[in-house]
Design a protein around this motif. Structure first.
Motif, mmCIF file in Angstrom:
data_model
loop_
_atom_site.group_PDB
_atom_site.id
_atom_site.type_symbol
_atom_site.label_atom_id
_atom_site.label_comp_id
_atom_site.label_asym_id
_atom_site.label_seq_id
_atom_site.Cartn_x
_atom_site.Cartn_y
_atom_site.Cartn_z
ATOM 1 N N LEU A 1 0.897 -1.106 0.014
ATOM 2 C CA LEU A 1 -0.060 -0.027 0.103
ATOM 3 C C LEU A 1 0.814 1.259 -0.009
ATOM 4 N N ARG A 2 2.013 1.238 0.781
ATOM 5 C CA ARG A 2 2.790 2.492 0.819
ATOM 6 C C ARG A 2 3.377 2.806 -0.730
ATOM 7 N N PHE A 3 3.625 1.608 -1.411
ATOM 8 C CA PHE A 3 4.145 1.891 -2.739
ATOM 9 C C PHE A 3 3.273 2.472 -3.594
ATOM 10 N N VAL A 4 1.890 1.909 -3.500
ATOM 11 C CA VAL A 4 0.790 2.681 -4.176
ATOM 12 C C VAL A 4 0.501 3.829 -4.039
ATOM 13 N N TRP A 5 0.469 4.314 -2.619
ATOM 14 C CA TRP A 5 0.257 5.803 -2.001
ATOM 15 C C TRP A 5 1.409 6.525 -2.636
ATOM 16 N N TYR A 6 2.474 6.222 -2.333
ATOM 17 C CA TYR A 6 3.519 7.142 -2.609
ATOM 18 C C TYR A 6 4.300 7.284 -4.013
ATOM 19 N N ILE A 7 4.118 6.038 -4.854
ATOM 20 C CA ILE A 7 4.571 6.157 -6.110
ATOM 21 C C ILE A 7 3.752 6.052 -6.965
ATOM 22 N N LEU A 8 2.694 5.164 -7.091
ATOM 23 C CA LEU A 8 1.779 4.890 -8.227
ATOM 24 C C LEU A 8 0.478 6.096 -8.293
ATOM 25 N N ILE A 9 -0.026 6.312 -7.070
ATOM 26 C CA ILE A 9 -0.953 7.371 -7.120
ATOM 27 C C ILE A 9 -0.482 8.446 -7.639
#
Length: 288
Positions: free
Chosen positions: A192-200
């Motif tokens: 989730l941290r990868f999605v929140w800080y990078i992907l989104i």
């Protein structure tokens, strides 16, 4: 005999630098006013209103096409009496609930899709199955499962928002460059941290486009559903307001209800989405 091009004598022209007063004078006041987006959009809306008024006067049939002034009077009367405002509040309450639930489910599905192969297969299968299915076609089932109430409307609203937003968000996630992905992994970001800080942040233009499409689909579905089965739990929204006035042949009030939907769309687009766009993706240089 040799041919050679003529030699042109070199020269230099000294240019005087612009002064601040000259720069200000070049941009005239009318031009500066015209550069404001709200002025240009206001001119477009005014032109459409004039065309509407001319078409109504040429038609000369209030039952088929009331004029812009008649519709404006009906709209103002509806606001003053509180009837139109109450209908708007009922519709917006249901709409926001379904819209927010659809956003949460869409982000859950796309997060699962970028994390696991099973999630990708699940998202592609569900979107292929349900995205082509009109939300209003599920209304009979929602009435059977949830009855004549708010939950039926929320069910079809979630369906209308979920798949469009999920597809746009997932397409945006797939478009994130490998360099940004590697940078996130180097910082130890996972899940989730990868999605929140990078992907989104990287996919924000696609996500914002999905949010706009989902908002438009939700409005269409809500108005259509209220037109089909009317009031929800004894209370009717804008669709029910339009339906009732159509039955009573108050065409100016029908147009006033449609104008309310249009005005809400303009306000949300210009005050919410455009402000968010200006503060994020345009400030970050991701979009012109």
């Amino acid at each position: 005999m040799s041919l050679s091009p003529p030699v042109r004598q070199e020269y230099e022209v000294a240019l005087e630098p612009f002064t601040q007063s000259e720069l200000v004078r070049d941009i005239s006041l009318p031009r500066r006013i015209w550069q404001q987006a709200w002025v240009r959009k206001g001119v477009i809306l005014l032109a459409l209103a004039v065309l509407w008024e001319l078409a109504a006067r040429w038609q000369n049939n209030d039952l088929l096409l009331p004029s812009f002034l008649q519709t404006a009077n009906a709209f103002i009367d509806g606001i003053a009496s509180g009837e139109l405002l109450s209908k708007v509040w009922i519709s917006l309450t249901v709409l926001i609930k379904g819209y927010l639930i659809g956003i949460v489910l869409a982000f859950g599905l796309t997060t699962l899709a970028v994390s696991t192969q099973l999630g990708r297969d699940l998202l592609s299968t569900l979107t292929a199955m349900f995205n082509p299915l009109p939300a209003i076609a599920l209304l009979p089932l929602s009435l059977l499962w949830f009855g004549l109430g708010e939950n039926s409307l929320i069910f079809v609203l979630v369906h209308s928002v979920l798949w469009a937003l999920a597809l746009n968000t997932y397409a945006g996630f797939l478009g994130v460059s490998e360099t940004q992905r590697m940078a996130g992994r180097n910082y130890g970001l996972r899940g989730l941290r990868f999605v929140w800080y990078i992907l989104i942040p990287a996919a924000l233009p696609s996500i914002l486009a999905g949010l706009k499409i989902g908002w438009a689909f939700a409005w269409r579905t809500l108005i259509a559903a209220e037109l089909v089965f009317g009031a929800s739990s004894g209370k009717g929204g804008l669709g029910w307001y339009i339906f009732q006035n159509r039955n009573e042949l108050y065409t100016d009030k029908v147009f006033a209800g449609l104008a309310a939907v249009i005005l809400i769309g303009l306000l949300v687009e210009n005050l919410l989405f455009n402000t968010f766009e200006r503060l994020t993706i345009k400030r970050w240089g991701m979009q012109r």
